[in-house]
Design a protein around this motif. Structure first.
Motif, PDB file in Angstrom:
ATOM      1  N   GLY A 439      -6.863  -4.389  23.398  1.00 47.43           N
ATOM      2  CA  GLY A 439      -5.500  -4.433  23.897  1.00 47.43           C
ATOM      3  C   GLY A 439      -4.484  -4.238  22.787  1.00 47.43           C
ATOM      4  N   VAL A 440      -3.388  -5.014  22.840  1.00 50.08           N
ATOM      5  CA  VAL A 440      -2.303  -4.825  21.893  1.00 50.08           C
ATOM      6  C   VAL A 440      -2.729  -5.172  20.458  1.00 50.08           C
ATOM      7  CG1 VAL A 440      -1.337  -7.162  22.097  1.00 50.08           C
ATOM      8  CG2 VAL A 440       0.174  -5.230  21.562  1.00 50.08           C
ATOM      9  N   GLU A 441      -3.767  -5.985  20.300  1.00 50.63           N
ATOM     10  CA  GLU A 441      -4.221  -6.331  18.952  1.00 50.63           C
ATOM     11  C   GLU A 441      -4.776  -5.115  18.207  1.00 50.63           C
ATOM     12  OE1 GLU A 441      -6.425  -9.921  18.309  1.00 50.63           O
ATOM     13  OE2 GLU A 441      -5.696 -10.803  20.176  1.00 50.63           O
ATOM     14  N   ALA A 442      -5.190  -4.087  18.934  1.00 52.51           N
ATOM     15  CA  ALA A 442      -5.637  -2.854  18.291  1.00 52.51           C
ATOM     16  C   ALA A 442      -4.508  -2.224  17.479  1.00 52.51           C
ATOM     17  CB  ALA A 442      -6.156  -1.876  19.334  1.00 52.51           C
ATOM     18  N   VAL A 443      -3.297  -2.316  18.001  1.00 54.24           N
ATOM     19  CA  VAL A 443      -2.138  -1.788  17.286  1.00 54.24           C
ATOM     20  C   VAL A 443      -1.935  -2.553  15.980  1.00 54.24           C
ATOM     21  CG1 VAL A 443       0.336  -1.317  17.400  1.00 54.24           C
ATOM     22  CG2 VAL A 443      -1.063  -1.132  19.462  1.00 54.24           C
ATOM     23  N   PHE A 444      -2.126  -3.853  16.022  1.00 53.00           N
ATOM     24  CA  PHE A 444      -1.889  -4.674  14.837  1.00 53.00           C
ATOM     25  C   PHE A 444      -2.933  -4.402  13.748  1.00 53.00           C
ATOM     26  CE2 PHE A 444      -0.143  -7.925  18.083  1.00 53.00           C
ATOM     27  CZ  PHE A 444       0.967  -7.124  18.284  1.00 53.00           C
ATOM     28  N   VAL A 445      -4.172  -4.128  14.149  1.00 49.93           N
ATOM     29  CA  VAL A 445      -5.189  -3.756  13.170  1.00 49.93           C
ATOM     30  C   VAL A 445      -4.798  -2.457  12.481  1.00 49.93           C
ATOM     31  CG1 VAL A 445      -7.591  -3.060  12.844  1.00 49.93           C
ATOM     32  CG2 VAL A 445      -7.046  -4.979  14.353  1.00 49.93           C
ATOM     33  N   GLY A 446      -4.270  -1.516  13.244  1.00 54.02           N
ATOM     34  CA  GLY A 446      -3.805  -0.264  12.662  1.00 54.02           C
ATOM     35  C   GLY A 446      -2.685  -0.483  11.666  1.00 54.02           C
ATOM     36  N   VAL A 447      -1.726  -1.359  12.017  1.00 56.78           N
ATOM     37  CA  VAL A 447      -0.622  -1.669  11.111  1.00 56.78           C
ATOM     38  C   VAL A 447      -1.145  -2.268   9.810  1.00 56.78           C
ATOM     39  CG1 VAL A 447       1.422  -3.113  10.778  1.00 56.78           C
ATOM     40  CG2 VAL A 447       1.045  -1.965  12.971  1.00 56.78           C
ATOM     41  N   ALA A 448      -2.103  -3.189   9.905  1.00 53.21           N
ATOM     42  CA  ALA A 448      -2.669  -3.823   8.720  1.00 53.21           C
ATOM     43  C   ALA A 448      -3.364  -2.808   7.811  1.00 53.21           C
ATOM     44  CB  ALA A 448      -3.652  -4.923   9.128  1.00 53.21           C
ATOM     45  N   CYS A 449      -4.147  -1.918   8.401  1.00 53.81           N
ATOM     46  CA  CYS A 449      -4.844  -0.897   7.610  1.00 53.81           C
ATOM     47  C   CYS A 449      -3.849   0.016   6.905  1.00 53.81           C
ATOM     48  CB  CYS A 449      -5.760  -0.077   8.509  1.00 53.81           C
ATOM     49  SG  CYS A 449      -7.186  -0.985   9.149  1.00 53.81           S
ATOM     50  N   GLY A 450      -2.805   0.420   7.604  1.00 54.52           N
ATOM     51  CA  GLY A 450      -1.795   1.281   6.998  1.00 54.52           C
ATOM     52  C   GLY A 450      -1.066   0.605   5.857  1.00 54.52           C
ATOM     53  N   THR A 451      -0.818  -0.704   5.985  1.00 53.35           N
ATOM     54  CA  THR A 451      -0.136  -1.450   4.933  1.00 53.35           C
ATOM     55  C   THR A 451      -0.953  -1.483   3.649  1.00 53.35           C
ATOM     56  OG1 THR A 451       0.991  -2.829   6.580  1.00 53.35           O
ATOM     57  CG2 THR A 451       0.831  -3.700   4.336  1.00 53.35           C
ATOM     58  N   VAL A 452      -2.251  -1.710   3.775  1.00 47.66           N
ATOM     59  CA  VAL A 452      -3.137  -1.739   2.612  1.00 47.66           C
ATOM     60  C   VAL A 452      -3.155  -0.377   1.924  1.00 47.66           C
ATOM     61  CG1 VAL A 452      -5.521  -2.007   1.845  1.00 47.66           C
ATOM     62  CG2 VAL A 452      -4.557  -3.605   3.511  1.00 47.66           C
ATOM     63  N   VAL A 453      -3.260   0.675   2.699  1.00 46.69           N
ATOM     64  CA  VAL A 453      -3.295   2.026   2.146  1.00 46.69           C
ATOM     65  C   VAL A 453      -2.008   2.329   1.390  1.00 46.69           C
ATOM     66  CG1 VAL A 453      -3.254   4.479   2.771  1.00 46.69           C
ATOM     67  CG2 VAL A 453      -4.960   2.953   3.783  1.00 46.69           C
ATOM     68  N   TYR A 454      -0.874   1.936   1.951  1.00 45.98           N
ATOM     69  CA  TYR A 454       0.420   2.207   1.325  1.00 45.98           C
ATOM     70  C   TYR A 454       0.511   1.594  -0.065  1.00 45.98           C
ATOM     71  CZ  TYR A 454       5.483   1.882   0.534  1.00 45.98           C
ATOM     72  OH  TYR A 454       6.736   1.951  -0.004  1.00 45.98           O
ATOM     73  N   GLY A 455       0.210   0.320  -0.170  1.00 44.43           N
ATOM     74  CA  GLY A 455       0.297  -0.340  -1.462  1.00 44.43           C
ATOM     75  C   GLY A 455      -0.698   0.196  -2.468  1.00 44.43           C
ATOM     76  N   ALA A 456      -1.939   0.418  -2.010  1.00 46.09           N
ATOM     77  CA  ALA A 456      -3.000   0.856  -2.920  1.00 46.09           C
ATOM     78  C   ALA A 456      -2.737   2.263  -3.463  1.00 46.09           C
ATOM     79  CB  ALA A 456      -4.349   0.807  -2.198  1.00 46.09           C
ATOM     80  N   VAL A 457      -2.316   3.175  -2.602  1.00 47.94           N
ATOM     81  CA  VAL A 457      -2.084   4.556  -3.034  1.00 47.94           C
ATOM     82  C   VAL A 457      -0.890   4.633  -3.987  1.00 47.94           C
ATOM     83  CG1 VAL A 457      -1.401   6.867  -2.256  1.00 47.94           C
ATOM     84  CG2 VAL A 457      -3.158   5.601  -1.008  1.00 47.94           C
ATOM     85  N   THR A 458       0.196   3.930  -3.676  1.00 47.55           N
ATOM     86  CA  THR A 458       1.370   3.959  -4.543  1.00 47.55           C
ATOM     87  C   THR A 458       1.036   3.413  -5.934  1.00 47.55           C
ATOM     88  OG1 THR A 458       2.790   3.607  -2.610  1.00 47.55           O
ATOM     89  CG2 THR A 458       3.779   3.280  -4.778  1.00 47.55           C
ATOM     90  N   ALA A 459       0.349   2.274  -5.967  1.00 42.47           N
ATOM     91  CA  ALA A 459      -0.002   1.667  -7.244  1.00 42.47           C
ATOM     92  C   ALA A 459      -0.936   2.564  -8.051  1.00 42.47           C
ATOM     93  CB  ALA A 459      -0.652   0.302  -7.015  1.00 42.47           C
ATOM     94  N   ALA A 460      -1.934   3.153  -7.387  1.00 41.63           N
ATOM     95  CA  ALA A 460      -2.873   4.027  -8.084  1.00 41.63           C
ATOM     96  C   ALA A 460      -2.156   5.250  -8.663  1.00 41.63           C
ATOM     97  CB  ALA A 460      -3.989   4.461  -7.137  1.00 41.63           C
ATOM     98  N   ALA A 461      -1.202   5.788  -7.911  1.00 39.72           N
ATOM     99  CA  ALA A 461      -0.481   6.980  -8.365  1.00 39.72           C
ATOM    100  C   ALA A 461       0.337   6.695  -9.616  1.00 39.72           C
ATOM    101  CB  ALA A 461       0.404   7.507  -7.253  1.00 39.72           C
ATOM    102  N   VAL A 462       1.077   5.576  -9.613  1.00 41.70           N
ATOM    103  CA  VAL A 462       1.883   5.226 -10.786  1.00 41.70           C
ATOM    104  C   VAL A 462       0.976   4.960 -11.986  1.00 41.70           C
ATOM    105  CG1 VAL A 462       3.499   3.548 -11.757  1.00 41.70           C
ATOM    106  CG2 VAL A 462       3.798   4.339  -9.401  1.00 41.70           C
ATOM    107  N   ARG A 463      -0.131   4.277 -11.727  1.00 37.33           N
ATOM    108  CA  ARG A 463      -1.070   3.959 -12.814  1.00 37.33           C
ATOM    109  C   ARG A 463      -1.643   5.222 -13.428  1.00 37.33           C
ATOM    110  NH1 ARG A 463      -2.514  -0.127 -16.297  1.00 37.33           N
ATOM    111  NH2 ARG A 463      -4.704   0.037 -16.852  1.00 37.33           N
TER     112      ARG A 463
END
Length: 468
Positions: A439-463
């Motif tokens: 149900g609606v919790e599927a949307v929240f799992v997607g949001v969580a996965c996207g948040t992790v990717v955002y932080g990790a990719v930005t940090a890796a790029a600057v590094r």
């Protein structure tokens, strides 16, 4: 006679305000990073905290008008936040960074020309957003899945906010100029007063307190616009009077096309990042809308807190933008990188700490707006925080490095990271909705996965790139 050389630079400064501005630039370039960043960020964080309280109060007032008003606020809120993100964060950060780079390189005349360019850019963006919302507002809100009453509430708010958003653009643009000079205190005081004033004003105009008319959702928007408009007028007066340390006499004549390019080449890319961030929320709203008004209102409260993390990081990020910009302008990239990592780690700890608390105690936030009888909406909000809030630290890390990258005029990877976030969040949510019964919790799992990717990719790029 031996003292003459030491006195000559001070004698060449036109007035005490210019001397103070020069001292602030020197601090950005030479003082200890952690201490300087903390000193600059402290007033910003305080002002942003009050700004967050303003947003909380707005949702509280909407809650008093009913769940349909909350649902309408959930529809319009991403677009309102986009305006604030563009004017204060994307374009605002680009303005601050351009001014800081000019002052770091010793070109004060160019900094005053950039100020005029910033005002012209703000007028153009405000006019464009007002026209777009007038033409496509209803279509957007209907497409997001809002019912008739929710759409009507969203349109009532938007009908005041977007024609009046020029106040926000000029206010945030001018405050960004002042921050670019290294002065974080004055913008923070003005934002603090404006935010504090907008709370009772919005409540009075929305709910009809005392002699004020009960304008409903339109009143919420009017209070916000009026308070920011007053702050903007004060900020512009300070700059024009020279009290910001910039000489504005003849600034219009010094205006050059390259000044617009300097702001826009960073600001446009940063704006793409902001649009992608909001589009991610909008797409999630569209998916959540399938599950009814209660789900939409519950997710709206969760997404509102995520958006409120932006002002928290903004308080640190604006200080980072000025420090990084000044050091890049002075040719000291290693120090600029140290500033970036110091601020980013601090932002991740603060935002991550807030997320950790709300993952365990979501009602600390939800019960501000909802009664115990709103069980369906409460359950959606609790599910959101249990799933997404543990990963807020990645959001804080990525967003702080976004502000630092503005100062360095290196925005490609933060934008790519934001694109990854949107694709992962929407893609994972669609797959889980189609293949599971979450149900609606599927949307929240997607949001969580996207948040992790955002932080990790930005940090890796600057590094990896080190802004080369």
């Amino acid at each position: 006679m031996t003292d003459a050389p030491a006195l000559r630079p001070a004698m060449n400064l036109p007035d005490p305000t210019a001397a103070a501005r020069a001292a602030r630039t020197h601090s950005l370039l030479h003082d200890p990073i952690g201490r300087t960043l903390a000193r600059l960020a402290a007033p910003n964080v305080l002002a942003m905290f009050v700004t967050s309280v303003t947003s909380i109060a707005e949702a509280f007032f909407a809650g008093l008008m009913g769940v349909n008003a909350l649902a309408g606020l959930a529809l319009v809120f991403p677009l309102v936040m986009l305006t604030q993100m563009l004017s204060a964060g994307a374009m605002g950060g680009a303005i601050s960074a351009a001014v800081a780079r000019s002052l770091g390189g010793g070109d004060t005349s160019r900094a005053s020309g950039l100020t005029v360019a910033a005002w012209i850019i703000g007028v153009g963006f405000a006019a464009g957003s007002a026209v777009l919302m007038a033409l496509f507002g209803r279509t957007i809100f209907v497409a997001l899945g809002g019912g008739d009453t929710a759409v009507a509430a969203a349109l009532s708010y938007a009908g005041v906010f977007f024609p009046g958003c020029l106040a926000l653009w000029l206010c945030n643009g001018t405050l960004s100029v002042i921050r670019g000079t290294g002065n974080m205190g004055t913008p923070s005081v003005l934002l603090f007063v404006a935010s504090l004033g907008s709370i009772p004003l919005s409540g009075a105009l929305a709910l009809g307190w005392g002699p004020f008319p009960a304008l409903g959702m339109a009143g919420l928007a009017l209070g916000l616009i009026a308070a920011n408009g007053a702050a903007g007028l004060v900020a512009i007066a300070l700059v024009l009077s020279g009290r910001a340390g910039l000489s504005m006499g003849g600034a219009l004549g010094r205006l050059r096309g390259e000044m617009f390019r300097d702001i826009l080449r960073v600001g446009i890319i940063a704006s793409v990042n902001s649009v992608q961030s909001v589009l991610t929320i909008v797409l999630m709203v569209a998916l959540v809308g399938r599950f009814g008004t209660a789900a939409l209102a519950g997710y709206g409260l969760g997404a509102r807190l995520e958006f409120l993390m932006i002002p928290v990081v903004f308080g640190i990020g604006t200080a980072m933008t000025a420090m990084v910009g000044a050091n890049i302008g002075a040719g000291n990239t290693p120090r600029a990188l140290r500033v970036a990592w110091t601020g980013a780690v601090g932002a991740a700890v603060i935002v991550g700490g807030i997320g950790a608390v709300l993952a365990v105690f979501p009602d600390l936030w939800l019960r501000i707006f909802l009664d115990a009888s709103d069980t369906a909406t409460l359950e959606v909000g609790r599910a959101y925080f249990r799933t997404v809030a543990p990963f807020y630290a990645f959001f804080g890390l990525g967003l702080a490095l976004f502000f630092a990258s503005q100062g360095a005029a290196r925005m490609a990877w933060p934008v790519i990271a934001s694109l990854f976030r949107m694709a992962v969040a929407f893609g994972v949510a669609l797959v889980l909705i189609g293949r599971t019964d979450m149900g609606v919790e599927a949307v929240f799992v997607g949001v969580a996965c996207g948040t992790v990717v955002y932080g990790a990719v930005t940090a890796a790029a600057v590094r990896i790139t080190r802004w080369r």
